[in-house]
Design a protein around this motif. Structure first.
Motif, PDB file in Angstrom:
ATOM      1  N   PRO A   1       2.341  -8.556 -60.969  1.00 12.94           N
ATOM      2  CA  PRO A   1       2.130  -8.843 -62.389  1.00 12.94           C
ATOM      3  C   PRO A   1       3.344  -8.531 -63.250  1.00 12.94           C
ATOM      4  O   PRO A   1       3.392  -8.913 -64.426  1.00 12.94           O
ATOM      5  N   SER A   2       4.329  -7.802 -62.695  1.00 11.08           N
ATOM      6  CA  SER A   2       5.510  -7.418 -63.470  1.00 11.08           C
ATOM      7  C   SER A   2       6.701  -7.276 -62.533  1.00 11.08           C
ATOM      8  O   SER A   2       6.538  -7.191 -61.303  1.00 11.08           O
ATOM      9  N   LEU A   3       7.887  -7.215 -63.132  1.00  9.06           N
ATOM     10  CA  LEU A   3       9.099  -7.058 -62.323  1.00  9.06           C
ATOM     11  C   LEU A   3       9.113  -5.701 -61.627  1.00  9.06           C
ATOM     12  O   LEU A   3       9.502  -5.611 -60.455  1.00  9.06           O
ATOM     13  N   ASP A   4       8.703  -4.648 -62.311  1.00 11.51           N
ATOM     14  CA  ASP A   4       8.683  -3.318 -61.698  1.00 11.51           C
ATOM     15  C   ASP A   4       7.749  -3.292 -60.486  1.00 11.51           C
ATOM     16  O   ASP A   4       8.068  -2.680 -59.453  1.00 11.51           O
ATOM     17  N   PHE A   5       6.610  -3.956 -60.596  1.00 12.53           N
ATOM     18  CA  PHE A   5       5.667  -4.028 -59.472  1.00 12.53           C
ATOM     19  C   PHE A   5       6.311  -4.779 -58.311  1.00 12.53           C
ATOM     20  O   PHE A   5       6.192  -4.369 -57.143  1.00 12.53           O
ATOM     21  N   LEU A   6       7.013  -5.883 -58.612  1.00 13.86           N
ATOM     22  CA  LEU A   6       7.673  -6.667 -57.569  1.00 13.86           C
ATOM     23  C   LEU A   6       8.748  -5.837 -56.871  1.00 13.86           C
ATOM     24  O   LEU A   6       8.872  -5.879 -55.636  1.00 13.86           O
ATOM     25  N   ILE A   7       9.516  -5.087 -57.646  1.00 15.81           N
ATOM     26  CA  ILE A   7      10.569  -4.253 -57.058  1.00 15.81           C
ATOM     27  C   ILE A   7       9.952  -3.195 -56.145  1.00 15.81           C
ATOM     28  O   ILE A   7      10.460  -2.930 -55.044  1.00 15.81           O
ATOM     29  N   GLY A   8       8.851  -2.599 -56.574  1.00 16.77           N
ATOM     30  CA  GLY A   8       8.159  -1.629 -55.721  1.00 16.77           C
ATOM     31  C   GLY A   8       7.649  -2.261 -54.431  1.00 16.77           C
ATOM     32  O   GLY A   8       7.753  -1.667 -53.353  1.00 16.77           O
ATOM     33  N   ALA A   9       7.122  -3.479 -54.538  1.00 19.57           N
ATOM     34  CA  ALA A   9       6.635  -4.189 -53.351  1.00 19.57           C
ATOM     35  C   ALA A   9       7.786  -4.528 -52.412  1.00 19.57           C
ATOM     36  O   ALA A   9       7.641  -4.463 -51.187  1.00 19.57           O
ATOM     37  N   ARG A  10       8.936  -4.879 -52.983  1.00 25.81           N
ATOM     38  CA  ARG A  10      10.114  -5.183 -52.158  1.00 25.81           C
ATOM     39  C   ARG A  10      10.601  -3.924 -51.430  1.00 25.81           C
ATOM     40  O   ARG A  10      11.075  -3.995 -50.290  1.00 25.81           O
ATOM     41  N   ALA A  11      10.516  -2.765 -52.101  1.00 27.37           N
ATOM     42  CA  ALA A  11      10.884  -1.511 -51.432  1.00 27.37           C
ATOM     43  C   ALA A  11       9.974  -1.281 -50.228  1.00 27.37           C
ATOM     44  O   ALA A  11      10.441  -0.899 -49.139  1.00 27.37           O
TER      45      ALA A  11
END
Length: 508
Positions: free
Chosen positions: A93-103
């Motif tokens: 839902p957000s860029l921060d969430f996407l970055i966490g998922a990528r980690a």
């Protein structure tokens, strides 16, 4: 090989393919993600960097845990993490969430990759087939590197960048099923293995703080107290890392290895060869989309001179290593890659695609001559029983420095392009606030913030702003490649320092 072994090798190649498409494919999504989350390049670069960093830092631990608990078990755990995080990426839902998922994806891939190699090397077939099997697994990864941009380009063209992560779901599901039904459980595991969690934590935090400092430098001010404090803490942790390594039982960097001159040189040669390739993989597609106006799929096809050379080169570099030796290969590879990065800077923007085409070809060829041979040279510099550790360590170094290179290049690119944009707008007589300039800097003008800025302008001013943005992006990209060229040129010096006779003597 018998039929059963062939099926297992194909299964491992599919696993490698899934990892391969994720890394290069995500690069093509950067402009689409910027538009989706109304973000700039300094923020969206984390989609690449956080994955590379967590992949690198997990890989050594993943390999060790595979030795301790079984490679099949760790593959399944890693694939489960990768599958779950791919679903998270799809629903972000957000860029921060996407970055966490990528980690989290990076952690999953870091568990899967070393165990895939270990399983292929030890469990699939007879020892005389080992080199061929490893080459086929590597071919699966490099094929993924080529097709990744095409898959992500098709996803964006179809209407949603999130569809790319469904490919991750598909391939990780297939890999899990094949591991469950085709890979036999190991009955014996190594005893007394230790994992250097302290060293990994210190190094990871140091790199993360450095990357974050480069991200927020323009917003906080490059000489501000908070930023200088952040850099100081990062530098302190880098300084403490070798001291921590001396205290742990099985460190990432064994002191006796670091006393080996040739090993230190080859470790450096594993680092600097990624600068131009990583910066090119990030900025060439953006140049094609933001300056030339190409679609994501067209940009993926336009990137082929780089990705295809990277894929083919990784397969044939082993033969070249035996025929020409590491010193010659590494010297010419680094020199060609440096020339490629310089060509991007010196060729005029008026050439369009042909401004970057020679650079793509030379950077791809340079990587062909350096990436595989530098890893092989590092393994040759130590005792045979340390080959697995050094193989993982060299790849970890490769990815960590790649993430640092992208962050440094992006910080340089953003600052230079913003200054260039301000200068060009002033020359054109377009009055625009600093906040509005930051909103459109390096943008495709499709984000919510950029559209709001453009609505304030007249039609004539809008055209001038579009030209200024494209020219500013080109100027910023050129400075990013100046950094890449300087970084890669260090490898030319290191290659000349390499002593082949000492390299191929067994470590005392």
């Amino acid at each position: 090989m018998d039929r059963s072994s062939i099926i297992k090798v194909i299964a491992l190649m599919v696993t490698g393919f899934g990892i391969g498409i994720d890394f290069t494919g995500a690069l093509m999504l950067v402009p689409a993600i910027e538009n989706s989350f109304d973000a700039d390049i300094t923020s969206t670069q984390w989609v690449l960097n956080i994955y590379a960093l967590f992949f690198a830092m997990t890989m050594v631990a993943g390999g060790r845990m595979g030795d301790m608990f079984g490679h099949r078990k760790m593959m399944l755990i890693g694939l489960s993490i990768f599958l779950f995080s791919s679903v998270m990426c799809f629903f972000s839902p957000s860029l921060d969430f996407l970055i966490g998922a990528r980690a989290l994806q990076g952690i999953g891939a870091g568990c899967v990759w070393p165990c895939t190699l270990a399983f292929g090397a030890t469990r699939v077939s007879r020892p005389e087939h080992r080199a061929m099997i490893m080459g086929l697994i590597l071919a699966g990864v490099t094929s993924g590197n080529v097709f990744g941009p095409l898959i992500s380009g098709a996803a964006v063209n179809y209407g949603d960048w999130r569809l790319f992560f469904l490919a991750n779901v598909v391939f990780s599901t297939i890999s899990m099923l094949t591991a469950l039904f085709l890979m036999q459980r190991e009955k014996q595991h190594k005893k007394g293995e230790h994992i250097d969690f302290a060293g990994m934590a210190v190094l990871s935090i140091a790199v993360l703080l450095l990357l974050y400092g480069l991200d927020v430098g323009e917003d906080w001010g490059w000489t501000s107290v908070p930023l200088l404090s952040l850099v100081f803490v990062s530098a302190t942790l880098f300084f403490l890392f070798p001291k921590v390594e001396k205290r742990v039982k099985e460190p990432l960097l064994l002191p006796q290895m670091m006393q080996n001159r040739e090993f230190r040189i080859t470790l450096g040669l594993n680092m600097f060869n990624v600068s131009a390739a990583f910066v090119g993989l990030l900025y060439f597609p953006q140049y094609m989309q933001k300056v030339l106006g190409w679609s994501t799929l067209q940009s993926a096809l336009g990137l082929a001179p780089l990705t295809v050379l990277l894929a083919v080169g990784s397969i044939v570099s082993g033969t070249l290593y035996n025929d020409f030796g590491p010193k010659r290969l590494l010297f010419w590879g680094y020199l060609i890659a440096t020339t490629g990065a310089v060509s991007v800077v010196v060729l005029p923007a008026g050439l369009g695609y042909f401004q970057i085409l020679p650079g793509m070809a030379m950077i791809g060829l340079g990587a062909t001559l350096t990436v595989g041979p530098s890893g092989t040279a590092a393994v040759c510099a130590v005792k045979p029983e340390r080959a697995g550790l050094v193989g993982g360590l060299s790849f970890m170094t490769h990815l960590v420095y790649g993430a640092i290179s992208v962050a440094c290049a992006t910080a340089i690119m953003y600052v230079v392009s913003l200054r260039s944009l301000a200068k060009q707008l002033a020359s054109a007589g377009v009055n625009m606030s600093d906040a509005d300039q930051k909103a459109i800097n390096g943008s495709t003008l499709s984000t919510k913030s950029a559209r709001a800025v453009m609505e304030k302008l007249s039609a004539a001013e809008g055209e001038m702003v579009k030209s200024a943005i494209a020219a500013a992006f080109d100027t910023g990209m050129n400075m990013a490649f100046v950094f890449a060229a300087l970084s890669v040129s260090v490898g030319v010096v290191l290659a000349m320092m390499l002593n082949e006779e000492k390299l191929h003597k067994v470590e005392a």
